[in-house]
Design a protein around this motif. Sequence first.
Motif, PDB file in Angstrom:
ATOM      1  N   ILE A  18       0.734  -1.284   0.084  1.00 53.61           N
ATOM      2  CA  ILE A  18      -0.106   0.001  -0.137  1.00 53.61           C
ATOM      3  C   ILE A  18       0.781   1.379   0.002  1.00 53.61           C
ATOM      4  O   ILE A  18       0.402   2.368  -0.525  1.00 53.61           O
ATOM      5  N   LEU A  26      -3.923   4.741   7.418  1.00 51.49           N
ATOM      6  CA  LEU A  26      -5.155   4.288   6.532  1.00 51.49           C
ATOM      7  C   LEU A  26      -6.276   4.827   7.326  1.00 51.49           C
ATOM      8  O   LEU A  26      -7.320   5.159   6.592  1.00 51.49           O
TER       9      LEU A  26
ATOM     10  N   ASN B 394      -7.692  -1.837   1.635  1.00 50.11           N
ATOM     11  CA  ASN B 394      -6.612  -1.037   0.964  1.00 50.11           C
ATOM     12  C   ASN B 394      -5.673  -1.716   0.286  1.00 50.11           C
ATOM     13  O   ASN B 394      -5.111  -1.448  -0.737  1.00 50.11           O
ATOM     14  N   GLY B 410      -7.145   7.229  -2.404  1.00 51.44           N
ATOM     15  CA  GLY B 410      -7.209   6.457  -1.361  1.00 51.44           C
ATOM     16  C   GLY B 410      -6.662   7.303  -0.207  1.00 51.44           C
ATOM     17  O   GLY B 410      -6.315   8.481  -0.243  1.00 51.44           O
ATOM     18  N   PRO B 411      -6.531   6.566   1.082  1.00 52.57           N
ATOM     19  CA  PRO B 411      -7.001   5.659   1.529  1.00 52.57           C
ATOM     20  C   PRO B 411      -8.410   5.364   1.710  1.00 52.57           C
ATOM     21  O   PRO B 411      -9.281   6.200   1.935  1.00 52.57           O
ATOM     22  N   CYS B 412      -9.027   4.059   1.356  1.00 58.07           N
ATOM     23  CA  CYS B 412     -10.188   3.743   1.608  1.00 58.07           C
ATOM     24  C   CYS B 412     -10.445   3.161   3.149  1.00 58.07           C
ATOM     25  O   CYS B 412      -9.440   3.022   3.662  1.00 58.07           O
ATOM     26  N   ALA B 416     -13.245  -1.002  -1.003  1.00 57.61           N
ATOM     27  CA  ALA B 416     -12.751  -0.230  -2.262  1.00 57.61           C
ATOM     28  C   ALA B 416     -13.752  -0.230  -3.250  1.00 57.61           C
ATOM     29  O   ALA B 416     -14.432  -1.135  -3.808  1.00 57.61           O
TER      30      ALA B 416
END
Lengths: 448, 527
Positions: A18, A26, B394, B410-412, B416
Amino acid sequence: MRYLPLTETDRREMLGVIGVKSVDDLFRDVPESAWRDGLVDLPRRKGELEVERILGRMAGKNVAAGSVPFFVGAGAYRHHVPASVDHLIQRSEFLTSYTPYQPEITQGTLQYLFEFQTMVAMITGMDVANASMYDGSTGCGEAVLMAHRVTKRRKAVLSGSLHPQYAEVVKNLSDFADYELEIMPPALPGKAEDIASRICDKTSCVVIQTPDFFGELHDLRAIAEAAHAKGALLIAVVPEILSLGAVTPPGEMGADIVVGEGQSIGNGLNFGGPYVGLFATREKYVRQMPGRLCGETVDADGNRGFVLTLSTREQHIRREKATSNICTNSGLCCLAFTIHMSLLGEEGYKRLARINHAAASNLADRLAKVPGVEILNRNFFNEFTLRTPKPAVEVVDALADKGVIGGVRASRLLPGVKEVEDLLIVASTEINTEEDRAAYEAALREVL
Amino acid sequence: MSGMNRQGRPTSIANTAHGGTHNTFTGNKALELEEALLFEIDNPGACGVDLDEPEGYTSRLGNLARQGRIGLPSVSEPEVVRHFVRLSSKNYSIDAGLYPLGSCTMKHNPRLNEKMARLPGFGDVHPLQPQKTVQGALELMYELGHWLKELTGMPGVTLSPKAGAHGELCGMMAIRAALIARGEDESRSRVLVPESAHGTNPATAALLGYKVDAIPANAEGRVDLEAFKAKLGPDVAAIMLTNPNTCGLFERDIVEIARAVHEAGAYFYCDGANFNAIVGRVRPGDLGIDAMHINLHKTFSTPHGGGGPGAGPVVFSEALAPFAPLPYVVKEKDGSFRLVESEADAKADGTTPFGRMTAFHGQMGMFTRALSYMLSHGSDGLRQVAEDSVLNANYVLASLKDDLSPSFEGPCMHEALFDDRFLKGTGVETLDFAKAMIDEGYHPMTMYFPLVVHGALLIEPTETESKQSVDLFIATLKDLARAAKSNDKARFTGAPHMAPRRRLDETAAARKPVLKWSPPAPAQAAE
């Protein structure tokens, strides 16, 4: 944690893909004022054994219906559920499947819903049934709203012998949706209720329960005629769906919508839920129905298959113009109903109904012999109402102390109504033995 | 002795290599078995139960005894078991594979929870037994309420709603009850609902007679704050907002939205369908929310059961808590539990419930399962649930960003969102792409929802998928995207090809609805 497959190594690798340093990154859209570094104030994780101990201890504080002579009904009934029912509904493919929005890989669910709809239509004597509501009470509320849509009128009249909590659900919905409602005063067995005179050209529907809250059976033919003469619909409510194995179904007596509680078939008491609302009506009203409908069709190869249909009534398509906001309903409880009904079949369903009727009839004969006790009902199925010489609240309590769960006092659901304070609503099903009935009679003699 | 077989059966596969697929006589394909309707295997005289005819009783049915045949099928137990086992084989399930339905949270359903719900002390108690005989059941409800309040940081809770949409209705009724108490019910007739909302939100608001006013989304997939503020006014009753939203994004401005809503004298309803992304990490109460339903069948893993039963408890802010409906459980000073189930009880208790949502006390069977799940995870495990669900989503988003077209930066959160730009010019549509996944052994993701992007594909892997499982899923989607772009249409046109059924004609089903089985018409007698 046994249900979480990711390891620390997995997590590190995934964060790398990521391109962030930690999982906190996140959650960066969470406002600072709501950010929590620590845990919420609740206990830490537990193993299976420990969870079983905690919940087992709680469960142990309850008196299970199967452990005592048990005679409680009033909208939920204890019946024997064949072993194969609970086994089959726990198959992964049924239990852990979603709503059948992808029909190619959910034909199992769709076919049993189609069978369920067929069975419900058959036993209620109606043309069509939907794929279930949450339960009988919420189905009753939805039926009233549907009658308003069909008749384009705004007023419902509820019988005084409708289950009081069903009436409260309808009242709540009517109040908030700004509809009119007239609830008749409690109507005890043996007292005629003049509901026909309450119907006018503003009335959308009349709601009558049979067997009613006090166990009394009603012939709906006259009231159906009276309602139809004024352009109103008759909604029949059947909280003990097993009764239709022995009693003329509402569909044969002129009902326009039948609402039932399907718990009695295939589903346990579960302290009040989950249950399964049955909802059936005439063909001509199908597009005004709430809830999901399953229909037959063919696939690209011409093979028979089933799909959810007439979805243009529903919230996920019509949004604010939908017939109801219902989405998730009672899928797995429908399955339990359908399996139990398959095992019973035509003969078993009718015979089980007769066994219930015999059980209650015999119990009524026994209890009528207890000095000071009066049975109010003339016609009943598996439930009736006793008048006791003492307030029913004391009787129920004293019976429980003697290990007999003897019924529901009417005043619990109709608090403050003087004329029901000495009434006890008593159900007897196939689970009761002759010994249970004798124990009840003996205990009642002692407490009175 | 010459007829004796001394070689045994053939054990080599050498001679079977040239066989081909063909239509079987039965229509079955080995383990994939066709099954007729119950009504078509009806065998009058058979029965799946043994019951003795009752004797020696007086009939009290009056003139209401049922006459004639109902039409129910007669089938023995082995036939019933086989029927439903065969039907079950036609279903996809979370136990069998990844079920990436966005906003539906199809996670593993622990079997411990099933076992707990079936303890006779929970499964075999009647809602109207004397309260002193159900103290443990009331304790369980009280305890579940405590967990929900702690996890959400909200002071009030009701357990009675039967599912998410019923919870929404309950929350909006509490809001309306509060407005009635303030004397502002007449003047506040509008409810603001983002375009990306679940269909149940506008349907719920409309059921209560509110005018639904849509709030547009901004380019980042969130509520357009300025457009939203412009819509606020003295006639607004509430906003209904999903957070994390249906694009899988956290509403960054949520605190500001709550402030503005309250300043305008309205209430903030939050759709908690996506609570899984933040459970144990973010408390909705800290965001300024007034009411939120929680789908126990999503976040707290009670099984979806092919479309229910669910359960939709609602948590309330201080302002709305007194209006929570009947019934509710209180803990007495002596440690016993009492069910407040009438208006008179509530008055003595100092609350003003708006009414009743359902007969009895809610989905007890779901409460037991949910509490079993909560106790198993604990505060630490639930926080890990949120983190792993967000991490998995993610990871999917990052891994597929060059193959599919992510709708937003993102981020989600735990799901998604992609749209169909990556399919442009391929002749393959979202529907074809999703149906091709079926042949690969996957349930499709949520598609064409939310409505705010074109041809949406909303993927929620959940925290109970292993990395290995998610990796294979990602590889499969990459391969399908490659196939679509390289004009390999065979995998998409008319897919699925290998499922128990091909695509079904939904148009025909709706045009002339067949909603139940009917006996075949009797054959015409020859004249």
